[in-house]
Write a protein that holds these residues in place. Structure first.
Motif, PDB file in Angstrom:
ATOM      1  N   GLY A  23      44.200  52.726  10.438  1.00  0.00           N
ATOM      2  CA  GLY A  23      45.493  52.420   9.848  1.00  0.00           C
ATOM      3  C   GLY A  23      45.997  53.517   8.933  1.00  0.00           C
ATOM      4  N   PHE A  24      45.126  53.989   8.002  1.00  0.00           N
ATOM      5  CA  PHE A  24      45.613  55.033   7.094  1.00  0.00           C
ATOM      6  C   PHE A  24      45.409  56.436   7.654  1.00  0.00           C
ATOM      7  CE2 PHE A  24      41.303  54.436   5.111  1.00  0.00           C
ATOM      8  CZ  PHE A  24      40.838  55.732   5.194  1.00  0.00           C
ATOM      9  N   HIS A  25      44.601  56.558   8.701  1.00  0.00           N
ATOM     10  CA  HIS A  25      44.343  57.873   9.304  1.00  0.00           C
ATOM     11  C   HIS A  25      45.410  58.216  10.338  1.00  0.00           C
ATOM     12  CE1 HIS A  25      42.400  60.831  11.964  1.00  0.00           C
ATOM     13  NE2 HIS A  25      41.608  61.123  10.953  1.00  0.00           N
ATOM     14  N   ASP A  26      45.630  57.310  11.292  1.00  0.00           N
ATOM     15  CA  ASP A  26      46.536  57.590  12.411  1.00  0.00           C
ATOM     16  C   ASP A  26      47.974  57.155  12.168  1.00  0.00           C
ATOM     17  OD1 ASP A  26      44.400  58.620  13.727  1.00  0.00           O
ATOM     18  OD2 ASP A  26      44.732  57.522  15.579  1.00  0.00           O
ATOM     19  N   THR A  27      48.152  56.070  11.418  1.00  0.00           N
ATOM     20  CA  THR A  27      49.502  55.566  11.227  1.00  0.00           C
ATOM     21  C   THR A  27      50.352  56.538  10.436  1.00  0.00           C
ATOM     22  OG1 THR A  27      48.609  53.336  11.256  1.00  0.00           O
ATOM     23  CG2 THR A  27      50.845  53.565  10.484  1.00  0.00           C
ATOM     24  N   ALA A  28      49.711  57.368   9.637  1.00  0.00           N
ATOM     25  CA  ALA A  28      50.449  58.396   8.892  1.00  0.00           C
ATOM     26  C   ALA A  28      51.267  59.268   9.834  1.00  0.00           C
ATOM     27  CB  ALA A  28      49.467  59.265   8.099  1.00  0.00           C
ATOM     28  N   ASN A  29      50.748  59.458  11.059  1.00  0.00           N
ATOM     29  CA  ASN A  29      51.482  60.252  12.047  1.00  0.00           C
ATOM     30  C   ASN A  29      52.825  59.615  12.391  1.00  0.00           C
ATOM     31  OD1 ASN A  29      49.277  62.112  12.508  1.00  0.00           O
ATOM     32  ND2 ASN A  29      48.272  60.462  13.590  1.00  0.00           N
ATOM     33  N   ALA A  30      52.848  58.284  12.453  1.00  0.00           N
ATOM     34  CA  ALA A  30      54.045  57.569  12.883  1.00  0.00           C
ATOM     35  C   ALA A  30      55.198  57.705  11.894  1.00  0.00           C
ATOM     36  CB  ALA A  30      53.723  56.090  13.107  1.00  0.00           C
ATOM     37  N   ILE A  46      55.536  53.315   4.368  1.00  0.00           N
ATOM     38  CA  ILE A  46      54.202  52.771   4.629  1.00  0.00           C
ATOM     39  C   ILE A  46      54.256  51.259   4.796  1.00  0.00           C
ATOM     40  CG2 ILE A  46      51.946  52.363   3.541  1.00  0.00           C
ATOM     41  CD1 ILE A  46      52.226  55.237   2.371  1.00  0.00           C
ATOM     42  N   LEU A  47      55.056  50.587   3.968  1.00  0.00           N
ATOM     43  CA  LEU A  47      55.202  49.128   4.094  1.00  0.00           C
ATOM     44  C   LEU A  47      55.795  48.758   5.447  1.00  0.00           C
ATOM     45  CD1 LEU A  47      55.051  46.309   2.823  1.00  0.00           C
ATOM     46  CD2 LEU A  47      57.319  46.694   1.843  1.00  0.00           C
ATOM     47  N   MET A  48      56.837  49.479   5.853  1.00  0.00           N
ATOM     48  CA  MET A  48      57.454  49.225   7.153  1.00  0.00           C
ATOM     49  C   MET A  48      56.460  49.468   8.285  1.00  0.00           C
ATOM     50  SD  MET A  48      60.501  51.301   9.060  1.00  0.00           S
ATOM     51  CE  MET A  48      59.349  52.649   9.363  1.00  0.00           C
ATOM     52  N   ALA A  49      55.708  50.569   8.183  1.00  0.00           N
ATOM     53  CA  ALA A  49      54.726  50.897   9.217  1.00  0.00           C
ATOM     54  C   ALA A  49      53.643  49.823   9.309  1.00  0.00           C
ATOM     55  CB  ALA A  49      54.094  52.255   8.932  1.00  0.00           C
ATOM     56  N   ALA A  50      53.227  49.290   8.162  1.00  0.00           N
ATOM     57  CA  ALA A  50      52.192  48.251   8.140  1.00  0.00           C
ATOM     58  C   ALA A  50      52.673  46.998   8.869  1.00  0.00           C
ATOM     59  CB  ALA A  50      51.831  47.906   6.698  1.00  0.00           C
ATOM     60  N   ILE A  51      53.920  46.599   8.606  1.00  0.00           N
ATOM     61  CA  ILE A  51      54.477  45.403   9.247  1.00  0.00           C
ATOM     62  C   ILE A  51      54.635  45.616  10.756  1.00  0.00           C
ATOM     63  CG2 ILE A  51      56.530  43.919   9.409  1.00  0.00           C
ATOM     64  CD1 ILE A  51      56.925  44.479   6.367  1.00  0.00           C
ATOM     65  N   MET A  52      55.197  46.770  11.132  1.00  0.00           N
ATOM     66  CA  MET A  52      55.430  47.034  12.552  1.00  0.00           C
ATOM     67  C   MET A  52      54.121  47.213  13.320  1.00  0.00           C
ATOM     68  SD  MET A  52      58.590  46.628  12.811  1.00  0.00           S
ATOM     69  CE  MET A  52      58.795  47.082  14.536  1.00  0.00           C
ATOM     70  N   ASN A  53      53.116  47.806  12.686  1.00  0.00           N
ATOM     71  CA  ASN A  53      51.801  47.920  13.317  1.00  0.00           C
ATOM     72  C   ASN A  53      51.195  46.547  13.572  1.00  0.00           C
ATOM     73  OD1 ASN A  53      50.112  50.473  13.856  1.00  0.00           O
ATOM     74  ND2 ASN A  53      51.419  51.058  12.160  1.00  0.00           N
ATOM     75  N   PHE A  54      51.324  45.671  12.587  1.00  0.00           N
ATOM     76  CA  PHE A  54      50.785  44.304  12.713  1.00  0.00           C
ATOM     77  C   PHE A  54      51.445  43.584  13.890  1.00  0.00           C
ATOM     78  CE2 PHE A  54      50.878  39.764  11.783  1.00  0.00           C
ATOM     79  CZ  PHE A  54      49.543  39.499  11.501  1.00  0.00           C
ATOM     80  N   VAL A  55      52.775  43.668  13.961  1.00  0.00           N
ATOM     81  CA  VAL A  55      53.516  43.016  15.046  1.00  0.00           C
ATOM     82  C   VAL A  55      53.122  43.608  16.400  1.00  0.00           C
ATOM     83  CG1 VAL A  55      55.809  42.611  16.025  1.00  0.00           C
ATOM     84  CG2 VAL A  55      55.461  42.429  13.553  1.00  0.00           C
ATOM     85  N   GLY A  56      53.050  44.935  16.468  1.00  0.00           N
ATOM     86  CA  GLY A  56      52.675  45.595  17.713  1.00  0.00           C
ATOM     87  C   GLY A  56      51.280  45.227  18.177  1.00  0.00           C
ATOM     88  N   ALA A 227      43.633  44.107   9.908  1.00  0.00           N
ATOM     89  CA  ALA A 227      42.884  45.271   9.404  1.00  0.00           C
ATOM     90  C   ALA A 227      43.725  46.541   9.510  1.00  0.00           C
ATOM     91  CB  ALA A 227      41.574  45.440  10.184  1.00  0.00           C
ATOM     92  N   MET A 228      44.411  46.717  10.640  1.00  0.00           N
ATOM     93  CA  MET A 228      45.246  47.909  10.790  1.00  0.00           C
ATOM     94  C   MET A 228      46.432  47.866   9.835  1.00  0.00           C
ATOM     95  SD  MET A 228      46.748  49.833  14.119  1.00  0.00           S
ATOM     96  CE  MET A 228      45.240  50.789  14.204  1.00  0.00           C
ATOM     97  N   GLY A 229      47.031  46.704   9.667  1.00  0.00           N
ATOM     98  CA  GLY A 229      48.147  46.568   8.746  1.00  0.00           C
ATOM     99  C   GLY A 229      47.748  46.889   7.313  1.00  0.00           C
TER     100      GLY A 229
END
Length: 332
Positions: A23-30, A46-56, A227-229
């Motif tokens: 989550g904190f390693h790869d999502t930073a790329n997004a 980061i908050l937006m990415a966390a929510i969208m990752n969770f949904v995805g 966990a990813m979120g």
């Protein structure tokens, strides 16, 4: 039986830890391009990415099934829980080392290489499901080249569309578009990367005789997505710095082109049930965008270091996983 149960629980814990680190390693790329162009500030990004990752992560399971059965057959794997645990320890170690040095390496390469290495250490080369393993390797190897071309074509299209526009005004408006492309990027990341931990947990459940099919249970999906979120919410500023600025100087139009092209490629892979490296795809798309803008504008020295890391990740993680398995089996 008690040992198998304990190992299965450990695998679940380590798989969720891998997902958290991912989550904190790869999502930073997004979100790297949107943060670097100041379309978004780091905290809301980061908050937006966390929510969208969770949904995805909750939306699809095809990649998880590929991971659970196409590298090795968990139904035939002896000491399966121990093999998977060794693979997770190896992948986590590599992720933490590359994160510490701010290198956007591939969590996918690390995990897949580690599973193969630990399985070979346990049962020899014959244990690999070669047709499935080669299919996964092909997806991992081809996707960066597709992303490079995709980024180039997307940026070329943007240049044509904005040919007669005021560049300053266009970039200001495209910052708003970048919010949407960053959200899409984060969603597609969740649809592909979070499923890798789901597949690992499912492998462990099968190996521990706690599940008889390759279906991904609901609690596994929710746990991996959470966990990813949570990992995403921690952020990955070192990776953002490398991807968002060290490959090339990114303007809003560049960031939007890179995000859109890479999101399309990642989501296409998800629909085909293929695990790809989101790190490879996003970084390659940025290089493609930079090439379309100005070849000399790409910092090819930094790009070369990233590519070298991509190449060495799979074999190094396989060797480390094989060694970790040999150490663990001494105590169990």
């Amino acid at each position: 039986m008690e040992t198998v149960l304990v190992l299965t629980i450990l695998v679940v814990i380590f798989a969720l830890a891998f997902d958290f680190i991912n989550g904190f390693h790869d999502t930073a790329n997004a979100i790297a391009t949107s943060v670097s162009t100041r379309a978004l500030k780091p905290r809301p990004a980061i908050l937006m990415a966390a929510i969208m990752n969770f949904v995805g992560a909750l939306t699809f399971t095809g990649v998880a099934k590929t991971i659970s059965k196409d590298i090795v057959d968990p139904f035939l794997l002896e000491n399966g829980s121990l093999v998977i645990l060794a693979a997770l320890i190896s992948a986590i170690l590599w992720n933490l080392i590359t994160w510490y040095f701010g290198i956007p390496s591939s969590s996918s390469h690390a995990l897949i290489g580690s599973i193969a290495g630990a399985a070979i250490s346990a049962a020899g080369f014959g244990v690999l499901n070669y047709s499935g393993f080669i299919k996964i390797l092909q997806a991992l190897l081809i996707s960066p080249f597709i992303a490079l071309i995709g980024g180039f074509l997307m940026m070329t299209l943007f240049k044509i569309l904005l040919k007669n526009r005021n560049l300053f005004k266009a970039n200001r408006r495209i910052r708003y578009l970048q919010i949407g492309t960053a959200a899409l990027q984060s969603f597609t990341h969740g649809t592909n990367d979070a499923q890798k931990a789901m597949g690992i947990i499912t492998m462990a459940l099968i190996a521990g005789n706690l599940q008889t099919t390759d279906d991904i249970q609901l609690w596994v999906r929710i746990a991996a997505a959470t966990a990813m979120g949570l990992g995403t919410s921690i952020g990955g500023y070192k990776i953002i710095k490398t991807v968002g600025g060290k490959i090339m100087k990114i303007r809003p139009v560049n960031g939007a082109a890179a995000d859109l092209s890479s999101a399309i490629i990642i989501f296409s892979a998800t629909l085909l049930h293929l695990p790809v490296s989101t790190t490879h795809v996003i970084s390659s798309a940025i290089m493609g965008v930079g090439t379309a803008q100005r070849v000399k504008g790409v910092k090819w020295g930094v790009a070369q270091k990233i590519v070298i890391t991509w190449i060495i990740t799979l074999p190094i993680s396989a060797i480390v996983a094989a060694l970790v398995y040999r150490i663990l089996i001494l105590f169990l």
